[in-house]
Design a protein around this motif. Structure first.
Motif, PDB file in Angstrom:
ATOM      1  N   VAL A 289      -7.234   2.850  -1.584  1.00 54.10           N
ATOM      2  CA  VAL A 289      -6.736   4.218  -1.629  1.00 54.10           C
ATOM      3  C   VAL A 289      -5.502   4.375  -0.749  1.00 54.10           C
ATOM      4  O   VAL A 289      -5.493   3.973   0.420  1.00 54.10           O
ATOM      5  CB  VAL A 289      -7.822   5.210  -1.176  1.00 54.10           C
ATOM      6  CG1 VAL A 289      -7.269   6.624  -1.073  1.00 54.10           C
ATOM      7  CG2 VAL A 289      -8.999   5.180  -2.154  1.00 54.10           C
ATOM      8  N   TYR A 290      -4.462   4.999  -1.306  1.00 52.93           N
ATOM      9  CA  TYR A 290      -3.264   5.382  -0.563  1.00 52.93           C
ATOM     10  C   TYR A 290      -3.016   6.875  -0.771  1.00 52.93           C
ATOM     11  O   TYR A 290      -3.452   7.461  -1.764  1.00 52.93           O
ATOM     12  CB  TYR A 290      -2.051   4.576  -1.031  1.00 52.93           C
ATOM     13  CG  TYR A 290      -2.099   3.135  -0.569  1.00 52.93           C
ATOM     14  CD1 TYR A 290      -1.459   2.731   0.593  1.00 52.93           C
ATOM     15  CD2 TYR A 290      -2.812   2.173  -1.298  1.00 52.93           C
ATOM     16  CE1 TYR A 290      -1.522   1.402   1.030  1.00 52.93           C
ATOM     17  CE2 TYR A 290      -2.879   0.858  -0.867  1.00 52.93           C
ATOM     18  CZ  TYR A 290      -2.234   0.482   0.294  1.00 52.93           C
ATOM     19  OH  TYR A 290      -2.305  -0.813   0.725  1.00 52.93           O
TER      20      TYR A 290
ATOM     21  N   CYS B 133      -3.589 -11.032  -7.403  1.00 49.45           N
ATOM     22  CA  CYS B 133      -3.810 -10.606  -6.026  1.00 49.45           C
ATOM     23  C   CYS B 133      -4.335  -9.171  -6.027  1.00 49.45           C
ATOM     24  O   CYS B 133      -3.792  -8.313  -6.724  1.00 49.45           O
ATOM     25  CB  CYS B 133      -2.514 -10.670  -5.220  1.00 49.45           C
ATOM     26  SG  CYS B 133      -1.868 -12.340  -4.996  1.00 49.45           S
ATOM     27  N   VAL B 134      -5.372  -8.924  -5.234  1.00 51.00           N
ATOM     28  CA  VAL B 134      -6.022  -7.615  -5.208  1.00 51.00           C
ATOM     29  C   VAL B 134      -5.973  -7.046  -3.795  1.00 51.00           C
ATOM     30  O   VAL B 134      -6.426  -7.695  -2.847  1.00 51.00           O
ATOM     31  CB  VAL B 134      -7.485  -7.713  -5.677  1.00 51.00           C
ATOM     32  CG1 VAL B 134      -8.129  -6.326  -5.675  1.00 51.00           C
ATOM     33  CG2 VAL B 134      -7.566  -8.341  -7.067  1.00 51.00           C
ATOM     34  N   ASP B 135      -5.432  -5.843  -3.663  1.00 53.18           N
ATOM     35  CA  ASP B 135      -5.474  -5.109  -2.403  1.00 53.18           C
ATOM     36  C   ASP B 135      -6.773  -4.339  -2.356  1.00 53.18           C
ATOM     37  O   ASP B 135      -6.882  -3.231  -2.880  1.00 53.18           O
ATOM     38  CB  ASP B 135      -4.272  -4.158  -2.297  1.00 53.18           C
ATOM     39  CG  ASP B 135      -4.327  -3.255  -1.056  1.00 53.18           C
ATOM     40  OD1 ASP B 135      -5.281  -3.392  -0.253  1.00 53.18           O
ATOM     41  OD2 ASP B 135      -3.430  -2.406  -0.910  1.00 53.18           O
ATOM     42  N   GLY B 136      -7.783  -4.926  -1.726  1.00 53.10           N
ATOM     43  CA  GLY B 136      -9.088  -4.287  -1.627  1.00 53.10           C
ATOM     44  C   GLY B 136      -9.267  -3.530  -0.325  1.00 53.10           C
ATOM     45  O   GLY B 136     -10.401  -3.251   0.068  1.00 53.10           O
ATOM     46  N   VAL B 137      -8.166  -3.175   0.332  1.00 56.11           N
ATOM     47  CA  VAL B 137      -8.236  -2.529   1.643  1.00 56.11           C
ATOM     48  C   VAL B 137      -7.704  -1.108   1.590  1.00 56.11           C
ATOM     49  O   VAL B 137      -8.417  -0.144   1.819  1.00 56.11           O
ATOM     50  CB  VAL B 137      -7.462  -3.348   2.698  1.00 56.11           C
ATOM     51  CG1 VAL B 137      -7.690  -2.756   4.081  1.00 56.11           C
ATOM     52  CG2 VAL B 137      -7.874  -4.803   2.666  1.00 56.11           C
TER      53      VAL B 137
ATOM     54  N   ASN C 255       1.310  -3.171   5.148  1.00 57.01           N
ATOM     55  CA  ASN C 255       1.149  -4.574   5.525  1.00 57.01           C
ATOM     56  C   ASN C 255       0.550  -5.434   4.425  1.00 57.01           C
ATOM     57  O   ASN C 255       1.075  -6.497   4.085  1.00 57.01           O
ATOM     58  CB  ASN C 255       0.271  -4.668   6.780  1.00 57.01           C
ATOM     59  CG  ASN C 255       0.785  -3.808   7.916  1.00 57.01           C
ATOM     60  OD1 ASN C 255       1.988  -3.694   8.114  1.00 57.01           O
ATOM     61  ND2 ASN C 255      -0.123  -3.194   8.652  1.00 57.01           N
ATOM     62  N   VAL C 256      -0.594  -5.005   3.881  1.00 60.58           N
ATOM     63  CA  VAL C 256      -1.268  -5.828   2.871  1.00 60.58           C
ATOM     64  C   VAL C 256      -0.433  -5.929   1.604  1.00 60.58           C
ATOM     65  O   VAL C 256      -0.257  -7.019   1.047  1.00 60.58           O
ATOM     66  CB  VAL C 256      -2.679  -5.278   2.577  1.00 60.58           C
ATOM     67  CG1 VAL C 256      -3.210  -5.827   1.257  1.00 60.58           C
ATOM     68  CG2 VAL C 256      -3.634  -5.657   3.700  1.00 60.58           C
TER      69      VAL C 256
ATOM     70  N   TRP D 199      -7.579  -9.427  -0.878  1.00 57.94           N
ATOM     71  CA  TRP D 199      -7.350  -9.024   0.509  1.00 57.94           C
ATOM     72  C   TRP D 199      -8.435  -8.033   0.905  1.00 57.94           C
ATOM     73  O   TRP D 199      -8.584  -6.967   0.317  1.00 57.94           O
ATOM     74  CB  TRP D 199      -5.976  -8.384   0.648  1.00 57.94           C
ATOM     75  CG  TRP D 199      -4.881  -9.353   0.953  1.00 57.94           C
ATOM     76  CD1 TRP D 199      -4.229  -9.513   2.142  1.00 57.94           C
ATOM     77  CD2 TRP D 199      -4.280 -10.309   0.055  1.00 57.94           C
ATOM     78  NE1 TRP D 199      -3.279 -10.509   2.048  1.00 57.94           N
ATOM     79  CE2 TRP D 199      -3.289 -11.011   0.776  1.00 57.94           C
ATOM     80  CE3 TRP D 199      -4.504 -10.655  -1.281  1.00 57.94           C
ATOM     81  CZ2 TRP D 199      -2.510 -12.014   0.212  1.00 57.94           C
ATOM     82  CZ3 TRP D 199      -3.730 -11.644  -1.853  1.00 57.94           C
ATOM     83  CH2 TRP D 199      -2.754 -12.317  -1.114  1.00 57.94           C
ATOM     84  N   GLY D 200      -9.208  -8.396   1.934  1.00 56.02           N
ATOM     85  CA  GLY D 200     -10.340  -7.602   2.379  1.00 56.02           C
ATOM     86  C   GLY D 200     -11.638  -8.174   1.855  1.00 56.02           C
ATOM     87  O   GLY D 200     -11.712  -8.689   0.732  1.00 56.02           O
ATOM     88  N   CYS D 201     -12.672  -8.105   2.684  1.00 55.35           N
ATOM     89  CA  CYS D 201     -14.013  -8.530   2.269  1.00 55.35           C
ATOM     90  C   CYS D 201     -15.017  -7.412   2.505  1.00 55.35           C
ATOM     91  O   CYS D 201     -16.200  -7.666   2.760  1.00 55.35           O
ATOM     92  CB  CYS D 201     -14.439  -9.788   3.019  1.00 55.35           C
ATOM     93  SG  CYS D 201     -13.468 -11.245   2.614  1.00 55.35           S
TER      94      CYS D 201
END
Length: 390
Positions: free
Chosen positions: A312-313, A259-263, A292-293, A193-195
């Motif tokens: 980052v969170y 699945c990768v959260d890249g955002v 969301n992601v 997720w995210g480019c």
């Protein structure tokens, strides 16, 4: 000296600040030759990152030339050209001994502040809030680098340009660790997720680690194109099609293996109404971390699949935890143990296996930094990655 400083929400300036200097025998001071603007710097810019103060020097992706060396530092000398990891590590504690450098016990002088928020403190970090040490960052003419005696900056081969190595300071190791955290088995499908810049290195690293298929999700045309051309990824434009439905179709109803959260915290996968509500929460200091992601990942990932989160969170996120539990998902996350990866990833660059500079689309001077931040934030002029050159 000149530096990029934070002065409030969406107020980035180039100002004069006190010169960087040796403050401890374990320090070095470098003359900065290149310093990236990171996606997580945008969290600072927009006011999402806590514990910032007016006039803080920001930036955590620097490299340069050693100008001064503390008396306890023997591994570096004046004139050495080095790249600097954004995480600070003492090299002595329990976590450093197990190469989990971003969890170092001894590099955050404001540990009590972090403990109140998290229970324990991670390592100190360059240019990234007082909760993580309040250290001056690297978007400046010079930088003090603490704890340089055992870990930290590594020397750069003279035949490698700054653009080829500066991203070893953060986003290349971050992308690699994110892919490694997926425990990719040969031939598995990895959805990212995210480019943006980090996600581009997740894609590169997923192939290095044996992925059979990489799927990239974004809505910005030039980022999706970079994912297709450099990342060899199949792509989904989430503004044009439903991500869950498309991934089910692409994987025969099973879902991606990894699945990768890249955002991260300020993602925009929720649609216009959700994004507007989240923007209002940030402006009113009612919260910034968007679920969301992560919730979309929980829904999309195959049963028993693996979720990696380099994004980052900062605080609480309202997650679909029941779905994650019942689907048996495995989660791995955290700040990057950069020192663990510096030498092996540098060797990949030396060997020609990868040229990380492909992601850099813009260069700017320190004086041009405020405009560069706006361009990066608003994704104008095809901007994917900016490197500042003091």
């Amino acid at each position: 000296m000149k530096a990029v400083t934070w002065h409030g929400r969406n107020d980035i300036r180039t100002t004069e600040v006190p010169d960087a200097r040796i403050e401890d025998e374990r320090d070095v001071v470098i003359r900065v030759t290149a310093s990236g603007i990171c996606g997580s710097d945008l969290h600072i810019m927009t006011g999402a990152a806590p514990a910032m103060r007016h006039g803080d020097v920001i930036g955590h992706e620097p490299m340069g030339v050693v100008e001064e060396v503390g008396s306890a530092v023997t591994r570096l000398a004046k004139g050495d050209r080095v790249v600097v990891p954004f995480t600070l590590a003492c090299g002595r504690c329990f976590f450093c001994a197990s190469t989990r450098f971003s969890l170092c016990d001894n590099t955050n002088p404001n540990a009590e502040m972090a403990q109140k928020q998290m229970g324990h403190t991670p390592s100190g970090m360059l240019g990234y809030t007082h909760m993580l040490g309040g250290y001056a960052g690297g978007q400046a003419e010079a930088l003090r680098v603490p704890f340089a005696d055992r870990t930290g900056p590594i020397k750069v081969p003279e035949d490698l340009s700054d653009d080829r190595v500066v991203l070893l300071s953060d986003i290349f190791p971050t992308g690699y660790m994110a892919a490694e955290n997926c425990d990719i088995q040969e031939g598995e499908t990895v959805a990212v997720w995210g480019c943006g810049p980090v996600a581009q290195f997740v894609m590169q690293s997923a192939w290095m680690l044996g992925a059979g298929r990489v799927i990239a999700i974004d809505r910005v045309p030039e980022r999706l194109e970079m994912a297709r051309t450099h990342g060899r990824a199949e792509t989904i434009d989430f503004s044009q099609e439903d991500v869950y439905e498309r991934l089910q179709e692409m994987t025969g109803g099973r879902g991606p293996d990894c699945c990768v959260d890249g955002v991260g915290a300020e993602n925009h996968a929720g649609g216009l109404v959700a994004d507007t509500l989240e923007d209002a929460k940030t402006a009113l200091h009612l919260g910034s971390d968007r679920p969301n992601v992560l919730n979309e990942i929980i829904r999309c990932c195959r049963k028993g699949g693996k979720v990696s989160c380099p994004g980052v969170y900062f605080g609480k996120v309202d997650l679909a935890w029941g779905a994650a539990m019942n689907k048996g998902l495995q989660f791995k996350m955290g700040q990057t143990h950069v020192q663990r990866y510096l030498e092996p990833l540098m060797q990949k660059v030396v060997d020609g296996e990868i040229d990380p500079s492909f992601v850099i689309t813009h260069h700017a001077s320190l004086d041009e930094a405020p405009a560069a931040y706006d361009r990066f934030k608003n994704k104008t002029d095809g901007c994917i990655k900016v490197v500042l050159t003091p």
